[in-house]
Scaffold this motif. Structure first.
Motif, PDB file in Angstrom:
ATOM      1  N   VAL A 171       0.882  -1.166   0.000  1.00  0.00           N
ATOM      2  CA  VAL A 171       0.000   0.000   0.000  1.00  0.00           C
ATOM      3  C   VAL A 171       0.921   1.218   0.000  1.00  0.00           C
ATOM      4  N   VAL A 172       0.810   2.028  -1.047  1.00  0.00           N
ATOM      5  CA  VAL A 172       1.720   3.163  -1.251  1.00  0.00           C
ATOM      6  C   VAL A 172       0.935   4.466  -1.129  1.00  0.00           C
ATOM      7  N   PHE A 173       1.516   5.415  -0.402  1.00  0.00           N
ATOM      8  CA  PHE A 173       0.909   6.735  -0.248  1.00  0.00           C
ATOM      9  C   PHE A 173       1.664   7.727  -1.128  1.00  0.00           C
ATOM     10  N   ALA A 174       0.914   8.472  -1.939  1.00  0.00           N
ATOM     11  CA  ALA A 174       1.532   9.382  -2.908  1.00  0.00           C
ATOM     12  C   ALA A 174       0.710  10.653  -3.034  1.00  0.00           C
ATOM     13  N   ARG A 175       1.378  11.691  -3.515  1.00  0.00           N
ATOM     14  CA  ARG A 175       0.729  12.991  -3.669  1.00  0.00           C
ATOM     15  C   ARG A 175      -0.039  13.030  -4.990  1.00  0.00           C
ATOM     16  N   THR A 176      -1.335  13.299  -4.882  1.00  0.00           N
ATOM     17  CA  THR A 176      -2.190  13.430  -6.065  1.00  0.00           C
ATOM     18  C   THR A 176      -2.637  14.865  -6.283  1.00  0.00           C
ATOM     19  N   GLY A 177      -2.360  15.751  -5.311  1.00  0.00           N
ATOM     20  CA  GLY A 177      -2.477  17.177  -5.537  1.00  0.00           C
ATOM     21  C   GLY A 177      -3.842  17.808  -5.410  1.00  0.00           C
ATOM     22  N   GLU A 178      -4.774  17.150  -4.711  1.00  0.00           N
ATOM     23  CA  GLU A 178      -6.093  17.749  -4.547  1.00  0.00           C
ATOM     24  C   GLU A 178      -6.055  19.025  -3.707  1.00  0.00           C
ATOM     25  N   ALA A 179      -5.059  19.128  -2.819  1.00  0.00           N
ATOM     26  CA  ALA A 179      -4.899  20.286  -1.939  1.00  0.00           C
ATOM     27  C   ALA A 179      -3.457  20.272  -1.442  1.00  0.00           C
ATOM     28  N   PRO A 180      -2.999  21.369  -0.835  1.00  0.00           N
ATOM     29  CA  PRO A 180      -1.619  21.391  -0.327  1.00  0.00           C
ATOM     30  C   PRO A 180      -1.449  20.448   0.856  1.00  0.00           C
ATOM     31  N   GLY A 181      -0.204  20.070   1.126  1.00  0.00           N
ATOM     32  CA  GLY A 181       0.133  19.319   2.331  1.00  0.00           C
ATOM     33  C   GLY A 181      -0.558  17.989   2.432  1.00  0.00           C
ATOM     34  N   ALA A 182      -1.013  17.671   3.646  1.00  0.00           N
ATOM     35  CA  ALA A 182      -1.570  16.353   3.926  1.00  0.00           C
ATOM     36  C   ALA A 182      -2.868  16.091   3.186  1.00  0.00           C
ATOM     37  N   ARG A 183      -3.561  17.153   2.781  1.00  0.00           N
ATOM     38  CA  ARG A 183      -4.861  16.954   2.135  1.00  0.00           C
ATOM     39  C   ARG A 183      -4.742  16.574   0.659  1.00  0.00           C
ATOM     40  N   GLY A 184      -3.529  16.502   0.153  1.00  0.00           N
ATOM     41  CA  GLY A 184      -3.351  16.152  -1.254  1.00  0.00           C
ATOM     42  C   GLY A 184      -2.721  14.802  -1.474  1.00  0.00           C
ATOM     43  N   LEU A 185      -2.914  13.880  -0.538  1.00  0.00           N
ATOM     44  CA  LEU A 185      -2.336  12.548  -0.639  1.00  0.00           C
ATOM     45  C   LEU A 185      -3.416  11.500  -0.901  1.00  0.00           C
ATOM     46  N   SER A 186      -3.019  10.415  -1.552  1.00  0.00           N
ATOM     47  CA  SER A 186      -3.927   9.301  -1.802  1.00  0.00           C
ATOM     48  C   SER A 186      -3.195   7.994  -1.533  1.00  0.00           C
ATOM     49  N   ALA A 187      -3.978   6.926  -1.343  1.00  0.00           N
ATOM     50  CA  ALA A 187      -3.423   5.602  -1.072  1.00  0.00           C
ATOM     51  C   ALA A 187      -3.703   4.676  -2.258  1.00  0.00           C
ATOM     52  N   PHE A 188      -2.721   3.832  -2.586  1.00  0.00           N
ATOM     53  CA  PHE A 188      -2.836   2.955  -3.746  1.00  0.00           C
ATOM     54  C   PHE A 188      -2.390   1.540  -3.385  1.00  0.00           C
ATOM     55  N   LEU A 189      -3.026   0.565  -4.020  1.00  0.00           N
ATOM     56  CA  LEU A 189      -2.642  -0.832  -3.874  1.00  0.00           C
ATOM     57  C   LEU A 189      -1.747  -1.202  -5.052  1.00  0.00           C
ATOM     58  N   LEU A 190      -0.515  -1.636  -4.757  1.00  0.00           N
ATOM     59  CA  LEU A 190       0.490  -1.842  -5.793  1.00  0.00           C
ATOM     60  C   LEU A 190       1.119  -3.234  -5.700  1.00  0.00           C
ATOM     61  N   PRO A 191       0.901  -4.100  -6.698  1.00  0.00           N
ATOM     62  CA  PRO A 191       1.622  -5.379  -6.713  1.00  0.00           C
ATOM     63  C   PRO A 191       3.121  -5.146  -6.819  1.00  0.00           C
ATOM     64  N   ALA A 192       3.897  -5.896  -6.066  1.00  0.00           N
ATOM     65  CA  ALA A 192       5.342  -5.678  -6.007  1.00  0.00           C
ATOM     66  C   ALA A 192       6.035  -5.961  -7.336  1.00  0.00           C
ATOM     67  N   ASP A 193       5.411  -6.769  -8.191  1.00  0.00           N
ATOM     68  CA  ASP A 193       6.056  -7.103  -9.457  1.00  0.00           C
ATOM     69  C   ASP A 193       5.635  -6.185 -10.605  1.00  0.00           C
ATOM     70  N   ALA A 194       4.962  -5.072 -10.286  1.00  0.00           N
ATOM     71  CA  ALA A 194       4.567  -4.132 -11.340  1.00  0.00           C
ATOM     72  C   ALA A 194       5.806  -3.537 -12.000  1.00  0.00           C
ATOM     73  N   PRO A 195       5.812  -3.372 -13.309  1.00  0.00           N
ATOM     74  CA  PRO A 195       6.961  -2.757 -13.996  1.00  0.00           C
ATOM     75  C   PRO A 195       7.251  -1.364 -13.444  1.00  0.00           C
ATOM     76  N   GLY A 196       8.529  -1.092 -13.167  1.00  0.00           N
ATOM     77  CA  GLY A 196       8.931   0.200 -12.637  1.00  0.00           C
ATOM     78  C   GLY A 196       9.148   0.219 -11.136  1.00  0.00           C
ATOM     79  N   VAL A 197       8.802  -0.869 -10.444  1.00  0.00           N
ATOM     80  CA  VAL A 197       9.059  -0.971  -9.002  1.00  0.00           C
ATOM     81  C   VAL A 197      10.452  -1.563  -8.810  1.00  0.00           C
ATOM     82  N   GLU A 198      11.313  -0.837  -8.113  1.00  0.00           N
ATOM     83  CA  GLU A 198      12.701  -1.263  -7.941  1.00  0.00           C
ATOM     84  C   GLU A 198      13.089  -1.251  -6.465  1.00  0.00           C
ATOM     85  N   VAL A 199      13.740  -2.316  -6.041  1.00  0.00           N
ATOM     86  CA  VAL A 199      14.343  -2.355  -4.710  1.00  0.00           C
ATOM     87  C   VAL A 199      15.748  -1.784  -4.844  1.00  0.00           C
TER      88      VAL A 199
END
Length: 378
Positions: free
Chosen positions: A167-195
């Motif tokens: 579960v990844v938290f990222a800025r989606t920009g609806e408002a400044p600061g804490a009010r502009g964050l969203s949560a996403f469900l991300l499979p670990a093997d998705a292309p572009g995910v790097e350890v």
């Protein structure tokens, strides 16, 4: 022997006592496990906890609510037997907490897998430049046709490198600061995910620094509503902060038990160390702090289970006191063991390394003080 009279406190129902007894017997048969290969140990523990049915408690089925008292009892018991087992259990709950509380039916398919021990979960909130200050999150999820594109970095991510889903938290920009964050469900093997890096710490656990480079997320990956990420993160922590206190309590109980055994057996001047009044004073202080921590932890859990919308103040008190008290209790247990207390392989030496991180993660102790003070002043 560990004091289990607290199970008679009015915080608990008969089902909680039955749960505690059954788990105690299970732990005696299966724990501790070999920590030689930490990744392998965690994978094995998740599978073992799933097979034993204990991970059912790590998330709520559709229409059900999380039982926080059960979560706390499980974490306390597992931590007392094996810190890595507690970690494995806790991350299945914290990692999928957002889905358990806010997820759609499709997203909950992942929850079914993590509750069965068939998949490993991770909670990706902390960044190189934002730990306690969640509002300073810089990872972005830019909306495009059909979904979002995720870019950024996360660090100190538990189960990083072995998780099947984050579960990844990222800025989606609806408002400044804490009010502009969203949560996403991300499979670990998705292309572009790097350890990027595996992170070694004093009490070995699977931790990693992650990078997301143009990771494509479908609209269905969004948990809850866009812009509600901070609320979701705080709601999850509102539940799981009490359980961190419970894990600390488990460590503290084990340290007290080890100290009592030591001072009864160790001879000084032809008599047990336990005969010294100063030693008795230390044992009394340790026992007092264990009970005080337990009261705060299970008050917070009971309050949440009784239907309180938020237990921010109670959970902060439980986490702050239990983790700080456990550090003091374990330190004294090491002291009472003398040279053996810092010898590798001794239980108290392991506890000394295990407890330190609990005063930092899921809100450092000074952050909890701010939370409590604001609640009191309000």
């Amino acid at each position: 022997m560990i004091d289990r009279t607290f199970l008679d406190w009015p915080f608990f129902e008969e089902r909680h006592r039955e749960l505690a007894e059954a788990l105690e017997a299970w732990c005696a048969r299966h724990l501790p496990v070999d920590h030689g290969d930490v990744d392998a140990a965690c994978r094995a523990l998740v599978a073992l906890l799933g097979a034993g049915g204990w991970l059912r408690h790590s998330g709520a089925a559709a229409g059900e609510r999380l039982d926080v008292r059960s979560l706390c009892l499980i974490r306390e018991t597992l931590a007392r037997h094996d810190g890595l087992a507690d970690f494995a259990f806790a991350m299945q709950g914290l990692g999928m907490g957002a889905v358990s509380l806010f997820g759609t039916g499709a997203q909950r398919e992942w929850l079914g897998r993590t509750r069965a021990g068939a998949a490993i979960a991770g909670f990706a909130l902390t960044e190189p430049g934002s730990g306690s200050d969640v509002a300073a999150t810089t990872t972005t999820a830019t909306q495009v046709q059909g979904g979002f594109v995720l870019n950024g970095e996360k660090t100190y991510i538990s189960n990083g490198g072995i998780a099947d889903v984050y579960v990844v938290f990222a800025r989606t920009g609806e408002a400044p600061g804490a009010r502009g964050l969203s949560a996403f469900l991300l499979p670990a093997d998705a292309p572009g995910v790097e350890v990027v890096e595996r992170i070694a710490v004093i009490a070995p656990h699977p931790l990693a620094h992650l990078r997301f480079a143009d990771v494509a997320l479908p609209e269905a990956a969004l948990i809850g509503r866009a812009g509600d990420g901070f609320k979701i993160a705080m709601a999850v922590l509102d539940v799981f902060r009490s359980t961190v206190g419970a894990a600390a309590l488990g460590f503290a109980r084990r340290a007290l038990d080890e100290a009592v055994t030591r001072v009864k057996a160790r001879q000084i001047g032809g008599a047990p160390l336990a005969n010294l009044q100063m030693v008795q004073g230390h044992i009394a202080d340790m026992a007092l702090e264990v009970d005080a921590a337990a009261l705060l932890v299970y008050r917070a859990a009971w309050t949440k289970d009784m239907g309180a919308a938020r237990v921010t103040r109670e959970a902060a008190m439980a986490k702050l006191y239990a983790t700080e008290a456990a550090q003091r209790i374990i330190d004294m247990a090491v002291q009472l063991h003398g040279g053996d207390g810092v010898r590798q392989g001794m239980v108290v030496e392991s506890l000394y390394r295990e407890i330190r991180a609990l005063r930092i993660y899921e809100g450092a102790s000074d952050v909890q003080r701010v939370v409590i003070a604001r609640a009191v002043l309000a």
